[in-house]
Design a protein around this motif. Structure first.
Motif, PDB file in Angstrom:
ATOM      1  N   LEU A 149       0.799  -1.223   0.000  1.00  0.00           N
ATOM      2  CA  LEU A 149       0.000   0.000   0.000  1.00  0.00           C
ATOM      3  C   LEU A 149       0.836   1.279   0.000  1.00  0.00           C
ATOM      4  CD1 LEU A 149      -2.916  -0.998   2.418  1.00  0.00           C
ATOM      5  CD2 LEU A 149      -2.954  -0.841  -0.079  1.00  0.00           C
ATOM      6  N   PRO A 150       1.978   1.329   0.728  1.00  0.00           N
ATOM      7  CA  PRO A 150       2.754   2.579   0.719  1.00  0.00           C
ATOM      8  C   PRO A 150       3.180   3.023  -0.678  1.00  0.00           C
ATOM      9  CG  PRO A 150       3.457   1.205   2.541  1.00  0.00           C
ATOM     10  CD  PRO A 150       2.524   0.364   1.713  1.00  0.00           C
TER      11      PRO A 150
ATOM     12  N   LYS B 102       1.673   2.356  -3.509  1.00  0.00           N
ATOM     13  CA  LYS B 102       0.468   2.806  -4.212  1.00  0.00           C
ATOM     14  C   LYS B 102       0.062   4.201  -3.727  1.00  0.00           C
ATOM     15  CE  LYS B 102      -1.398  -1.885  -4.862  1.00  0.00           C
ATOM     16  NZ  LYS B 102      -0.152  -2.602  -4.537  1.00  0.00           N
ATOM     17  N   GLN B 103       0.100   4.397  -2.409  1.00  0.00           N
ATOM     18  CA  GLN B 103      -0.241   5.704  -1.853  1.00  0.00           C
ATOM     19  C   GLN B 103       0.718   6.783  -2.351  1.00  0.00           C
ATOM     20  OE1 GLN B 103       0.033   4.444   2.217  1.00  0.00           O
ATOM     21  NE2 GLN B 103      -2.162   4.037   2.423  1.00  0.00           N
TER      22      GLN B 103
ATOM     23  N   LEU C  19      -0.035   7.903  -6.029  1.00  0.00           N
ATOM     24  CA  LEU C  19      -1.269   8.689  -6.101  1.00  0.00           C
ATOM     25  C   LEU C  19      -1.088  10.070  -5.467  1.00  0.00           C
ATOM     26  CD1 LEU C  19      -3.854   5.877  -5.283  1.00  0.00           C
ATOM     27  CD2 LEU C  19      -3.425   6.934  -7.513  1.00  0.00           C
ATOM     28  N   ALA C  20      -0.354  10.129  -4.371  1.00  0.00           N
ATOM     29  CA  ALA C  20      -0.081  11.428  -3.743  1.00  0.00           C
ATOM     30  C   ALA C  20       0.775  12.297  -4.654  1.00  0.00           C
ATOM     31  CB  ALA C  20       0.604  11.224  -2.398  1.00  0.00           C
TER      32      ALA C  20
ATOM     33  N   GLU D 231     -11.023  -0.570  -1.643  1.00  0.00           N
ATOM     34  CA  GLU D 231      -9.643  -0.200  -1.338  1.00  0.00           C
ATOM     35  C   GLU D 231      -9.112   0.818  -2.346  1.00  0.00           C
ATOM     36  OE1 GLU D 231      -5.656  -2.739  -1.389  1.00  0.00           O
ATOM     37  OE2 GLU D 231      -6.729  -2.875   0.542  1.00  0.00           O
TER      38      GLU D 231
ATOM     39  N   ARG E  25     -10.407   4.084  -1.136  1.00  0.00           N
ATOM     40  CA  ARG E  25      -9.673   4.550   0.040  1.00  0.00           C
ATOM     41  C   ARG E  25      -8.320   5.133  -0.349  1.00  0.00           C
ATOM     42  NH1 ARG E  25     -11.874  -0.065   2.512  1.00  0.00           N
ATOM     43  NH2 ARG E  25      -9.991  -1.281   2.102  1.00  0.00           N
ATOM     44  N   LEU E  26      -7.612   4.453  -1.231  1.00  0.00           N
ATOM     45  CA  LEU E  26      -6.308   4.947  -1.670  1.00  0.00           C
ATOM     46  C   LEU E  26      -6.436   6.323  -2.322  1.00  0.00           C
ATOM     47  CD1 LEU E  26      -4.862   1.643  -3.174  1.00  0.00           C
ATOM     48  CD2 LEU E  26      -3.822   2.947  -1.305  1.00  0.00           C
TER      49      LEU E  26
ATOM     50  N   GLN F  41      -7.483   9.075   0.327  1.00  0.00           N
ATOM     51  CA  GLN F  41      -6.347   9.372   1.213  1.00  0.00           C
ATOM     52  C   GLN F  41      -5.294  10.219   0.516  1.00  0.00           C
ATOM     53  OE1 GLN F  41      -5.074   5.474   2.445  1.00  0.00           O
ATOM     54  NE2 GLN F  41      -6.799   5.185   3.847  1.00  0.00           N
ATOM     55  N   ALA F  42      -5.197  10.087  -0.809  1.00  0.00           N
ATOM     56  CA  ALA F  42      -4.180  10.834  -1.565  1.00  0.00           C
ATOM     57  C   ALA F  42      -4.636  12.236  -1.942  1.00  0.00           C
ATOM     58  CB  ALA F  42      -3.810  10.059  -2.819  1.00  0.00           C
TER      59      ALA F  42
END
Length: 238
Positions: free
Chosen positions: A135-136, A138-139, A142-143, A207, A210-211, A214-215
């Protein structure tokens, strides 16, 4: 480039790049339709006929995002970013053949390597997220996209979701796609093994949402689905 990014880019060496255009269209039923719909959504969202800067993350391979969108919008300019040199070279060859080299800037590396300025009117991330392990990672991508998009700018995200082993019928259907193209049982087993190698799709549509939220993006809307593959449109929150 981080170690995680190097591993993901390393999967797309010269050998895999050479077969990408054919294999991607077998693995994803509706490959061209997904890219065409993505282009249509961006044009409808931005408004037809206006100039725009489009960030194409993971552009390597067919450059289909650019080819499809450029047919609709002659005033768009594309920044084609990819960490794999063979894949980016393949994409730029396709761009050149289509007469779009003057409208496309190639950038070897990650989105995070670009200046952190909100200068892009839209972005695409197609066929990338499920290749990033954990996940990190992927996050982070996107960020990085969110940081470079103007407030309210659309993002097209498309890729596989669901753990492959959780959908045995879908896996079997993938195999049938290759059998339809004349592949033997051994070839099908090898191709399915390659697909699963190192891939880490988001666990669900929830999910993915959510990703994105969150970004810094809005709740996404699903516009395309084909077995494991999903396509969403969302927007950078103001």
């Amino acid at each position: 480039m981080t170690e995680t990014e190097n591993r993901a880019a390393g999967k797309f060496d010269a050998g895999r790049a050479a077969e990408y255009a054919v294999q991607s269209r077998i693995a994803l039923a509706g490959y061209d339709a997904c890219h065409e719909l993505a282009a249509c959504l961006l044009a409808a969202d931005l408004g037809p006929g206006r100039a725009a800067r489009i960030l194409v993350a993971g552009a390597g391979g067919t450059a289909q995002e650019i080819l499809s969108a450029a047919r609709l919008e002659p005033l768009w300019h594309f920044s084609a970013v990819d960490p794999s040199a063979p894949m980016l070279e393949l994409a730029m060859a396709a761009v050149g053949e289509a007469g779009l080299a003057a409208r496309t800037t190639p950038m070897l590396g990650e989105v995070a390597d670009l200046p952190e300025e909100p200068i892009y009117d839209a972005a695409t991330l197609i066929g990338v997220l499920h290749h990033l392990p954990g996940l990190p990672a992927k996050q982070a991508v996107l960020a990085a996209l969110a940081a470079r998009l103007k407030a309210g700018a659309p993002l097209i995200l498309a890729g596989n979701r669901h753990a492959y082993a959780s959908k045995p019928l879908f896996l079997a259907a993938w195999g049938e796609r290759w059998r339809m193209q004349g592949a033997s049982s051994n070839e099908i087993a090898a191709k399915l093994g390659k697909i699963r190698q190192g891939a880490d799709p988001p666990a669900s549509d929830q999910e993915v949402a959510r990703l994105l939220t969150q970004a810094g993006f809005e709740e996404p809307t699903l516009f395309f689905s084909s077995l494991f593959w999903g396509g969403w449109i969302t927007h950078r929150r103001a």
